[in-house]
Design a protein around this motif. Sequence first.
Motif, PDB file in Angstrom:
ATOM      1  N   GLN A   1       0.828  -1.208   0.000  1.00 16.91           N
ATOM      2  CA  GLN A   1       0.000   0.000   0.000  1.00 16.91           C
ATOM      3  C   GLN A   1       0.861   1.256   0.000  1.00 16.91           C
ATOM      4  O   GLN A   1       0.485   2.282  -0.584  1.00 16.91           O
ATOM      5  CB  GLN A   1      -0.940  -0.015   1.213  1.00 16.91           C
ATOM      6  N   GLY A   2       2.026   1.188   0.645  1.00 18.15           N
ATOM      7  CA  GLY A   2       2.939   2.320   0.617  1.00 18.15           C
ATOM      8  C   GLY A   2       3.418   2.627  -0.791  1.00 18.15           C
ATOM      9  O   GLY A   2       3.499   3.801  -1.195  1.00 18.15           O
ATOM     10  N   PHE A   3       3.723   1.586  -1.561  1.00 20.18           N
ATOM     11  CA  PHE A   3       4.130   1.796  -2.952  1.00 20.18           C
ATOM     12  C   PHE A   3       2.974   2.352  -3.783  1.00 20.18           C
ATOM     13  O   PHE A   3       3.188   3.194  -4.664  1.00 20.18           O
ATOM     14  CB  PHE A   3       4.650   0.491  -3.552  1.00 20.18           C
ATOM     15  N   LYS A   4       1.756   1.899  -3.496  1.00 16.95           N
ATOM     16  CA  LYS A   4       0.585   2.446  -4.190  1.00 16.95           C
ATOM     17  C   LYS A   4       0.481   3.950  -3.938  1.00 16.95           C
ATOM     18  O   LYS A   4       0.209   4.732  -4.859  1.00 16.95           O
ATOM     19  CB  LYS A   4      -0.690   1.759  -3.712  1.00 16.95           C
ATOM     20  N   GLN A   5       0.712   4.346  -2.695  1.00 22.51           N
ATOM     21  CA  GLN A   5       0.619   5.764  -2.341  1.00 22.51           C
ATOM     22  C   GLN A   5       1.662   6.605  -3.065  1.00 22.51           C
ATOM     23  O   GLN A   5       1.456   7.795  -3.293  1.00 22.51           O
ATOM     24  CB  GLN A   5       0.760   5.918  -0.823  1.00 22.51           C
ATOM     25  N   LEU A   6       2.775   5.995  -3.441  1.00 21.89           N
ATOM     26  CA  LEU A   6       3.831   6.698  -4.172  1.00 21.89           C
ATOM     27  C   LEU A   6       3.625   6.654  -5.689  1.00 21.89           C
ATOM     28  O   LEU A   6       4.440   7.186  -6.440  1.00 21.89           O
ATOM     29  CB  LEU A   6       5.196   6.092  -3.833  1.00 21.89           C
TER      30      LEU A   6
ATOM     31  N   ASP B   1       0.506   1.307   8.855  1.00 26.12           N
ATOM     32  CA  ASP B   1      -0.542   2.118   8.225  1.00 26.12           C
ATOM     33  C   ASP B   1      -1.512   2.584   9.307  1.00 26.12           C
ATOM     34  O   ASP B   1      -2.575   1.995   9.512  1.00 26.12           O
ATOM     35  CB  ASP B   1      -1.258   1.294   7.150  1.00 26.12           C
TER      36      ASP B   1
ATOM     37  N   ALA C   1       8.230   2.930   2.136  1.00 24.68           N
ATOM     38  CA  ALA C   1       8.358   2.497   0.737  1.00 24.68           C
ATOM     39  C   ALA C   1       9.440   3.298   0.014  1.00 24.68           C
ATOM     40  O   ALA C   1      10.229   2.744  -0.758  1.00 24.68           O
ATOM     41  CB  ALA C   1       7.016   2.636   0.023  1.00 24.68           C
ATOM     42  N   GLN C   2       9.485   4.602   0.249  1.00 27.68           N
ATOM     43  CA  GLN C   2      10.502   5.422  -0.413  1.00 27.68           C
ATOM     44  C   GLN C   2      11.906   5.011   0.012  1.00 27.68           C
ATOM     45  O   GLN C   2      12.837   5.008  -0.803  1.00 27.68           O
ATOM     46  CB  GLN C   2      10.279   6.908  -0.100  1.00 27.68           C
TER      47      GLN C   2
ATOM     48  N   ASP D   1       4.138   5.094   3.082  1.00 29.62           N
ATOM     49  CA  ASP D   1       4.780   5.790   1.967  1.00 29.62           C
ATOM     50  C   ASP D   1       6.213   6.203   2.304  1.00 29.62           C
ATOM     51  O   ASP D   1       7.107   6.154   1.451  1.00 29.62           O
ATOM     52  CB  ASP D   1       3.948   6.995   1.533  1.00 29.62           C
ATOM     53  N   LYS D   2       6.453   6.576   3.571  1.00 31.03           N
ATOM     54  CA  LYS D   2       7.812   6.943   3.996  1.00 31.03           C
ATOM     55  C   LYS D   2       8.733   5.722   3.927  1.00 31.03           C
ATOM     56  O   LYS D   2       9.885   5.809   3.468  1.00 31.03           O
ATOM     57  CB  LYS D   2       7.775   7.492   5.415  1.00 31.03           C
TER      58      LYS D   2
END
Length: 360
Positions: free
Chosen positions: A29-34, A176, A351-352, A348-349
């Motif tokens: 989901q973090g990658f999706k947010q990016l 999350d 994932a980056q 998202d943090k």
Amino acid sequence: MKSQNKTIILTIFSLQGGGAERFVLTLAQGFKQLGYQPHIICFKNQSDYCLPDDVPVHCLNYQAYRWIPKGLRYPIFAKVFDRFVKRHIAAEPALLLSNLWQVDQVLKYSRLPHRAFVIHNTQTQERQVHTELTDQALSRVYRGQHVVGVSRGVADDFAALVSTTRSLTAIYNPIDQPAIIQQAQEPLDKALTSGLAAGYLVHVGKFKGQKNHRLLIQAYAKTQRNVPLVLVGQGKLQAECEQLASELGIADDVRFVGFHSNPYGWIAGATGMVLSSDYEGFGLVIAEALALGVPVISTDCPSGPSELLPADNLVPVGDVVKLSEKIQDLMDNPAAYRSAFDSQLLPDKVAQRYLDVVGK
């Protein structure tokens, strides 16, 4: 110039329970947010979780290759894996993450670029149970690879065992918080929550040696037992723990409520959470409890809890007396053990930071 490829692949043996499995689903989901498109690839079609509609989950039949000796099986299945990815997902993913030893042994042979291997536990502890994790085996799999430890302790422990990685980075697990708060609002089974309105202590984890439920039950038995103890999870040692609670005369105060794919209602409603583990990689449930504002105390494992909690919330590993005293204080004064949630753990943090590992 950075690649514009937006495909991410997260690989794990199955999605059956466990922190590593939740890690994969949350990080996706973090990658999706990016703005990336994550895909999850499993080697076994088994899941304890409701799978997301917006993240494709693929299953390869690893079982069909088990008859092949390991020395040949791993490179052969790596070719099967690569061929599947290139034909059905992307010729060159922006990032390929490998999770857990069974998968790592295969993807060591993958020819796909931008690979990183995630280490979820301290290997010096894991090898006491899994004797195949020798220095030679670890070096063979991770030599020349990008490796990520899920805590500083895990990364430091790994560095002492394998010095030939391409890179070694510590990245905490993603949490999350908004999704956890929302899921915590789902109602719990009234038949299981009867008698818990005045509060309870909670532990979430599989019944296995690492989690040391025996220590927790023994320590709880020495307290005044102001509130019940709720154990969320399942596993091969559950019957043994139920027997121990009975032998100590506290069976009525200890609730075994089974595995729940959404444990957040149990966590959110608790007076406090207690961890009694001999070791942890990160301590995912600690961070999830902090996301819900729930007080937490824990054994001071070689890695994980001390990176999330203040020193006063920790007791020595295996010390039943100190844990008992801390549990009693948690029941008497839960607010004293409340800790802040770190927003750098948001998906998202995190994932980056994984993209940064391979220069994306």
